[in-house]
Design a protein around this motif. Structure first.
Motif, PDB file in Angstrom:
ATOM      1  N   ALA A 184       0.916  -1.358   0.056  1.00  0.00           N
ATOM      2  CA  ALA A 184       0.059  -0.010   0.106  1.00  0.00           C
ATOM      3  C   ALA A 184       0.922   1.340   0.025  1.00  0.00           C
ATOM      4  O   ALA A 184       2.057   1.237   0.076  1.00  0.00           O
ATOM      5  N   SER A 185       0.168   2.486  -0.011  1.00  0.00           N
ATOM      6  CA  SER A 185       0.959   3.701   0.048  1.00  0.00           C
ATOM      7  C   SER A 185       1.833   3.869   1.300  1.00  0.00           C
ATOM      8  O   SER A 185       1.461   3.432   2.291  1.00  0.00           O
ATOM      9  N   GLY A 186       3.134   3.965   1.247  1.00  0.00           N
ATOM     10  CA  GLY A 186       3.937   4.151   2.399  1.00  0.00           C
ATOM     11  C   GLY A 186       4.572   2.831   2.901  1.00  0.00           C
ATOM     12  O   GLY A 186       5.256   2.802   3.884  1.00  0.00           O
ATOM     13  N   ALA A 187       3.919   1.737   1.997  1.00  0.00           N
ATOM     14  CA  ALA A 187       4.593   0.386   2.796  1.00  0.00           C
ATOM     15  C   ALA A 187       5.641  -0.043   1.818  1.00  0.00           C
ATOM     16  O   ALA A 187       6.262   0.382   1.129  1.00  0.00           O
ATOM     17  N   VAL A 188       5.855  -1.296   1.630  1.00  0.00           N
ATOM     18  CA  VAL A 188       6.899  -1.880   0.853  1.00  0.00           C
ATOM     19  C   VAL A 188       6.702  -1.777  -0.621  1.00  0.00           C
ATOM     20  O   VAL A 188       5.497  -2.147  -1.121  1.00  0.00           O
ATOM     21  N   PRO A 189       7.693  -1.331  -1.396  1.00  0.00           N
ATOM     22  CA  PRO A 189       7.530  -0.995  -2.835  1.00  0.00           C
ATOM     23  C   PRO A 189       7.379  -2.403  -3.591  1.00  0.00           C
ATOM     24  O   PRO A 189       7.850  -3.282  -2.787  1.00  0.00           O
ATOM     25  N   PRO A 190       6.776  -2.449  -4.678  1.00  0.00           N
ATOM     26  CA  PRO A 190       5.944  -1.272  -5.366  1.00  0.00           C
ATOM     27  C   PRO A 190       4.704  -0.953  -4.539  1.00  0.00           C
ATOM     28  O   PRO A 190       3.910  -1.973  -4.194  1.00  0.00           O
ATOM     29  N   ASN A 191       4.305   0.309  -4.759  1.00  0.00           N
ATOM     30  CA  ASN A 191       2.528   0.569  -4.385  1.00  0.00           C
ATOM     31  C   ASN A 191       1.614  -0.069  -5.391  1.00  0.00           C
ATOM     32  O   ASN A 191       1.527   0.466  -6.401  1.00  0.00           O
ATOM     33  N   LEU A 192       0.894  -0.898  -4.985  1.00  0.00           N
ATOM     34  CA  LEU A 192      -0.020  -1.534  -5.753  1.00  0.00           C
ATOM     35  C   LEU A 192      -1.426  -1.346  -5.593  1.00  0.00           C
ATOM     36  O   LEU A 192      -2.281  -1.942  -5.768  1.00  0.00           O
ATOM     37  N   THR A 193      -1.720   0.046  -4.969  1.00  0.00           N
ATOM     38  CA  THR A 193      -2.825   0.545  -4.860  1.00  0.00           C
ATOM     39  C   THR A 193      -3.449   1.104  -6.302  1.00  0.00           C
ATOM     40  O   THR A 193      -2.718   1.246  -7.196  1.00  0.00           O
ATOM     41  N   PRO A 194      -4.613   0.770  -6.410  1.00  0.00           N
ATOM     42  CA  PRO A 194      -5.313   1.136  -7.556  1.00  0.00           C
ATOM     43  C   PRO A 194      -4.922   2.407  -8.538  1.00  0.00           C
ATOM     44  O   PRO A 194      -4.659   2.355  -9.763  1.00  0.00           O
ATOM     45  N   ALA A 195      -4.727   3.210  -7.913  1.00  0.00           N
ATOM     46  CA  ALA A 195      -4.110   4.519  -8.464  1.00  0.00           C
ATOM     47  C   ALA A 195      -2.849   4.769  -8.806  1.00  0.00           C
ATOM     48  O   ALA A 195      -2.612   5.366  -9.745  1.00  0.00           O
ATOM     49  N   ASN A 196      -1.952   3.798  -8.105  1.00  0.00           N
ATOM     50  CA  ASN A 196      -0.586   3.941  -8.414  1.00  0.00           C
ATOM     51  C   ASN A 196       0.109   2.820  -9.040  1.00  0.00           C
ATOM     52  O   ASN A 196       1.437   2.646  -9.124  1.00  0.00           O
ATOM     53  N   ALA A 197      -0.594   1.473  -8.966  1.00  0.00           N
ATOM     54  CA  ALA A 197      -0.126   0.418  -9.379  1.00  0.00           C
ATOM     55  C   ALA A 197       0.721   0.389 -10.646  1.00  0.00           C
ATOM     56  O   ALA A 197       1.832  -0.184 -10.766  1.00  0.00           O
ATOM     57  N   TYR A 198       0.046   0.741 -11.811  1.00  0.00           N
ATOM     58  CA  TYR A 198       0.560   0.801 -13.186  1.00  0.00           C
ATOM     59  C   TYR A 198       1.974   1.645 -13.197  1.00  0.00           C
ATOM     60  O   TYR A 198       3.058   1.120 -13.634  1.00  0.00           O
ATOM     61  N   ASN A 199       2.155   3.086 -12.679  1.00  0.00           N
ATOM     62  CA  ASN A 199       3.131   3.600 -12.606  1.00  0.00           C
ATOM     63  C   ASN A 199       4.254   3.047 -11.654  1.00  0.00           C
ATOM     64  O   ASN A 199       5.606   3.026 -12.002  1.00  0.00           O
ATOM     65  N   SER A 200       3.803   2.521 -10.587  1.00  0.00           N
ATOM     66  CA  SER A 200       4.769   1.902  -9.820  1.00  0.00           C
ATOM     67  C   SER A 200       5.502   0.860 -10.191  1.00  0.00           C
ATOM     68  O   SER A 200       6.475   0.470 -10.166  1.00  0.00           O
TER      69      SER A 200
END
Length: 165
Positions: free
Chosen positions: A95-111
């Motif tokens: 999730a945001s601020g957790a272990v990379p990559p950030n796989l939240t729906p808004a950030n998953a692709y770019n991450s």
């Protein structure tokens, strides 16, 4: 006369070592008799080590890549992101601020794409694929275990160019 029985077949011993007379040197007889089991033990160790080192060659071959039917376009937002929501972007995982990559729906692709986790030229060598399969001494993700359907879906998505669709 005493017959010597020390873990060996007496038929293979020279006649002079199969019996002990009262004037025989027991140390010499014992050491000569023990040479056979030691030689057999050494021969077995050498044979087993040769079999072990020549029999383990699976790391020398790469598995055949899975080819996904290119007719079916895989949607990142409709097919892959929902898996992230249920399996990956929990509060302690990706999730945001957790272990990379950030796989939240808004950030998953770019991450994934800008973070170097996706390699569309060689999908089976991409970090994302290697984590899902547990290859290259990586822990399998998700931690619940290897998910062949997810692996096939992600591999197909990368083979199709890793589109943000």
């Amino acid at each position: 006369m005493i017959i010597l029985l020390i873990g060996t077949d007496l038929d293979h011993l020279p006649v002079e070592f199969t019996s002990i007379s009262s004037n025989s040197n027991p140390v010499k007889i014992y050491s000569e008799v023990m040479k056979l089991p030691i030689r057999l033990f050494i021969a077995m160790c050498l044979l087993l080590s040769a079999l072990y080192y020549t029999g383990c060659y699976s790391d020398q071959f790469e598995p055949e890549p899975i080819i996904i039917d290119p007719v079916d376009t895989i949607s990142f937002s409709n097919e892959i992101v929902p898996i992230f929501v249920t399996s990956c972007n929990l509060s302690i995982c990706h999730a945001s601020g957790a272990v990379p990559p950030n796989l939240t729906p808004a950030n998953a692709y770019n991450s994934l794409v800008s973070g170097g986790y996706v390699d569309t030229d060689n999908p089976t060598a991409s970090e994302f694929y290697l984590w899902l399969t547990g290859d290259g001494d990586r822990d399998i993700m998700p931690p619940t275990g290897r998910n062949e359907d997810l692996i096939e879906l992600v591999l197909g998505w990368m083979q199709q160019g890793a589109l943000n669709n």
